[in-house]
Design an enzyme around this catalytic site. Sequence first.
Site, mmCIF file in Angstrom:
data_model
loop_
_atom_site.group_PDB
_atom_site.id
_atom_site.type_symbol
_atom_site.label_atom_id
_atom_site.label_comp_id
_atom_site.label_asym_id
_atom_site.label_seq_id
_atom_site.Cartn_x
_atom_site.Cartn_y
_atom_site.Cartn_z
ATOM 1 N N LYS A 1 0.823 -1.209 0.000
ATOM 2 C CA LYS A 1 0.000 0.000 0.000
ATOM 3 C C LYS A 1 0.856 1.257 0.000
ATOM 4 C CE LYS A 1 -4.275 -1.804 1.869
ATOM 5 N NZ LYS A 1 -5.285 -1.739 2.934
ATOM 6 N N LYS B 1 -4.213 -10.459 -8.018
ATOM 7 C CA LYS B 1 -5.467 -10.654 -7.307
ATOM 8 C C LYS B 1 -6.576 -9.769 -7.885
ATOM 9 C CE LYS B 1 -7.059 -9.702 -2.788
ATOM 10 N NZ LYS B 1 -6.835 -9.182 -1.461
ATOM 11 N N LYS C 1 -10.805 -4.381 -6.056
ATOM 12 C CA LYS C 1 -11.897 -3.439 -6.321
ATOM 13 C C LYS C 1 -11.389 -2.148 -6.920
ATOM 14 C CE LYS C 1 -12.785 -3.547 -1.363
ATOM 15 N NZ LYS C 1 -13.807 -3.643 -0.380
#
Length: 337
Positions: A117, A199, A202
Amino acid sequence: MIGDKKVLYSGMQATGTLTLGNYLGALKNWVELSDDDAYERFYGVMDLHSLTLRQNPAEFRKNARNLYALYVAAGLDPEKNCIYFQSHVSAHAELGWILDCFTYMGELNRMTQFKDKAAKHADNINAGLYTYPVLMAADILLYQTDVVPVGIDQRQHLEICRDIALRFNNIYGDVFTIPEAYIGKAGAKIMSLQEPERKMSKSDENANATIYLLDDVDTVLRKFKRAVTDSESEVRYDAQTKPGISNLIDIYGAVTGKTREETEREFAGKGYGDFKLAVGEAVAARLRPLQKRYQELVADKSYIDSCIKENDGKAQYFAGKTLRKVQKKVGLTERIR
Ligand code: TRP
């Protein structure tokens, strides 16, 4: 434990709309456990965690409420499962602070999700992003949790939670139950339809990469039709050389219950086109009842409001018990009543 029941605890961040990956990797497992009366079950809408990324307030508020409705629409009965908002139970932030003081920077530096992140949001590497796993540990430990059903990407966070709990217990006695991760078998990790090495996410910029739980049938079929595969034509599982087809086989298996071998046999001699259509139809059929229930719930504001109120209170009660115990153990001054 609460009484003679084991405690099950999980939650998701309240950002964006849920994906098929969230559903098959986590939510579906929750629903499968949601009628098991051996467990006292808590599911948080993790809105405090969402603040580690900058949110648009109006959108955020809407997304968090919608997530609550999606939990219910997916099959978690809010009268049997304590579904609540993390930010409505102040004990989370309070225990989070105390546990910060029992967590080493060296441990947090090893967290792969933080590194990912931080690389992705280099302009906003805030302290909350760094201590994210400690707040998550507080979430879990407040309820004396025995099992935590999560996707495989959360395994490292579960490990640090256990380490923190053991460290605390070693100093102060048995304060926290030591939780175990529960990783579901099939569909634990659903990959992007466009880059099957990554992966399903969203926040993917390519709209075709991700199936959202609220996508309509045509959209679902179209995205599967466009899913990236290899240049062969055989429906065969091989995650190394055929990641796209293998991901579709796993998705198909997760929604139909079929094993990889059964799927290979079913589509032997058929092309990718037929297979992609079948996967799309199976997924759409699975999503249809969920979407219908979701629309009903969103229209019935007072029902969701009453569930929120009731369950917030229940969560506050159990979390408060653990928090007071912890405050006493570490030597914070008792309140005068
Ligand atoms: N970090 C989890 C995720 O991204 C969400 C989460 C926050 C969570 N607190 C939790 C999951 C406690 C399980 C238990 O999916």
